[in-house]
Design an enzyme around this catalytic site. Structure first.
Site, PDB file in Angstrom:
ATOM      1  N   ARG A  19       9.390 -33.819 -55.729  1.00  0.00           N
ATOM      2  CA  ARG A  19      10.356 -34.067 -56.805  1.00  0.00           C
ATOM      3  C   ARG A  19      11.678 -33.338 -56.593  1.00  0.00           C
ATOM      4  NH1 ARG A  19       7.176 -33.014 -62.284  1.00  0.00           N
ATOM      5  NH2 ARG A  19       5.859 -31.700 -60.948  1.00  0.00           N
ATOM      6  N   ASN A 180      -3.502 -24.403 -68.606  1.00  0.00           N
ATOM      7  CA  ASN A 180      -3.629 -23.512 -67.462  1.00  0.00           C
ATOM      8  C   ASN A 180      -2.316 -23.455 -66.682  1.00  0.00           C
ATOM      9  OD1 ASN A 180      -4.639 -22.141 -65.112  1.00  0.00           O
ATOM     10  ND2 ASN A 180      -4.856 -24.141 -64.129  1.00  0.00           N
TER      11      ASN A 180
END
Length: 512
Positions: A19, A180
């Site tokens: 990305r 998480n």
């Protein structure tokens, strides 16, 4: 008192970073002047780990070189581990198993693209893990909209049962707000044993590190959690926009910290101060100042603005005027630099040195009180104290093959437009006249000159102006030719034109 267990760490730095839309590995992109992965290693250093494995993959050689160049302070045993193919985070950590063979201690696992992680957070995780006697401890966060994060699943008793990645989660699991961020502490022997049992049973077909949590819980091992205090601190960098936002936040935090320590910023929004920079109190930083690398600024200094300093030391009360650049330079107390001066690597300036506008130095050592105020280049030279270097002076240090040094003594006066052709020396208290080219050593106390004698032609300007005034009148009075005037043909370049032989003297003709 029991001896604490050894501490190890695994830093994951093998990802592609798709990305980022970059040919560079993501962990090599810079934040505050240094690669992302180096921020993470710097956060680990205060914990003094006994062993660290840096897992590299994409552009492994470049990542290895960046870490080697910047060093890893506090790392007693840093090992570079190669992940030859990208098979998931679980596979990446498993690649470090050989590096921890025979290691009986606790291991921290963290990502190389989380640059804002603080040593205090790592220490708190490790302390909580050891205090709870846990086999595996992980940090958790709570988000109202936890898009992109793995969800923490718990049983009826509140104990952690596992982590479900978002793309593998059901609608009910996606509604869970406890997530998480990817920071773990585990017993080394358990961690690598469970990693060997991972299966690629997921949408990605990869080995997930998060599956270790579920394996540990199912096999009766104690899994503990620590709630993070700051989500921003644990945020990873995935896009250039996120990197830019993080840069802005970090710059603001650094400026705020230095202002709290007694430093003035005239425009904090335009100041750029690297994380390893130090600044003395009562220093004033003007707008558009960049302080990078291991730059050290003393107390009571002033930087007027638009300065760029890298790995440069600035003594107390030094003043940098507008538009100065310094790289690898040492500037003494009470020095005055600029405006528009450039100090290149190897520059060492003693106290009270003045370097003025458009002066460049390189591998130059200048003694106390020496001045070079205008349009000068001082390269590969040593100048004694209280010497004055006139405008336009150049040390001619390069002969086309090698660099040579120039040595100038104390209390020397160098006239304007002087060239010193190295290797050459000028003794103490010597004078060098303006416009001189120095090619031989100058004895102490001597005057050296190499000028062309000056000549004057009286009345020359008046006569020139008179001729110039008459020229148009004469040109107008002369009739224009009816045809182009005849010109002799020009000689062909490279050939000597043939000349008509002269007639022989009469006496010579009679001899024939």
């Amino acid at each position: 008192m029991p001896v604490p267990r050894p501490l190890g760490a695994v830093v994951l730095a093998a990802g592609l970073g798709k990305r980022m839309r970059s040919r560079r590995a993501k962990v090599l992109h810079e934040l505050a002047g240094r690669p992302l992965v180096c921020h993470v290693l710097a956060a680990l250093a205060p914990l003094e780990p006994d062993r660290v494995a840096l897992v590299v993959g994409h552009q492994a050689d470049a990542v290895r070189a960046a870490v080697a160049e910047l060093g890893a302070p506090g790392m007693r045993d840093l090992r570079i581990v190669l992940q030859p193919e990208q098979r998931g985070t679980g596979h990446a950590v498993a690649c470090a198993a050989a590096a921890f063979a025979g290691f009986a201690g606790d291991v921290l696992v963290l990502y190389g693209d989380v640059p804002l992680i603080r040593p205090a957070t790592l220490r708190a995780l490790l302390d909580a893990h050891r205090a709870a006697g846990a086999d595996l401890t992980l940090v958790t966060l709570h988000f109202a909209r936890p898009t992109g994060y793995g969800r923490i699943t718990r049983g009826p008793d509140g104990q952690v049962t596992g982590i479900v990645e978002e793309r593998d989660a059901s609608d009910v699991q996606r509604a869970i707000t406890e997530v998480n961020p990817g920071l773990y502490a585990a017993r080394a022997e358990l961690l690598f044993r469970l990693l060997a049992e991972l299966k690629p049973d997921n949408a990605q077909g990869e080995l997930y590190l998060t599956d270790v949590v579920g394996l540990a819980a199912r096999t009766g091992h104690r899994v503990h959690t620590v709630r993070a205090g700051s989500a921003e601190e644990l945020a990873g960098v995935n896009t250039r926009a996120e990197l830019a936002n993080m840069e802005t936040k970090l710059r603001a935090e650094i400026a705020e910290r230095w202002m709290s320590a007694g430093v003035t910023f005239e425009d904090p929004a335009t100041a750029y101060v690297g994380p390893e920079v130090t600044i003395g109190r009562d220093t004033v930083i003007g707008p558009n100042v960049q302080l990078r690398g291991r730059t050290r600024i003393g107390e009571g200094c002033r930087l007027d603005g638009t300065a760029y300093l890298v790995d440069t030391a600035l003594g107390d009360r030094a003043h940098l005027l507008f538009g100065c650049v310094a790289d690898g330079a040492e500037i003494g107390p009470d020095a005055r630099i600029g405006p528009f001066a450039r100090l290149r690597p190897g520059t060492r300036l003693a106290e009270r040195v003045h370097i003025g506008n458009f002066v460049e130095t390189k591998q130059a050592v200048l003694g106390a009180g020496t001045k070079a105020n205008h349009l000068t280049y001082l390269g590969d030279c040593e100048v004694g104290p209280d010497t004055n270097v006139g405008a336009g002076t150049i040390t001619c240090n390069y002969d086309g093959f090698a660099k040579h040094r120039t040595t100038i003594g104390a209390r020397v006066q160098i006239g304007s437009d002087t060239q010193l052709v190295a290797p050459v020396s000028v003794g103490d208290d010597a004078y060098v006249g303006a416009g001189t080219t120095v090619t031989r050593d100058v004895p102490p106390g001597a005057l050296v000159l190499s000028r062309v004698p000056q000549q004057e032609v009286a009345g020359w300007v008046a006569r020139k102006r008179t001729r110039a005034a008459r020229a148009p009148v004469a040109a107008a009075a002369k009739p224009a030719p009816l045809r182009a005037p005849h010109h002799k043909p020009k000689a062909t370049p490279g050939r000597v034109p043939r000349r008509k032989p002269k007639a022989a003297p009469a006496r010579a003709r009679r001899r024939r």
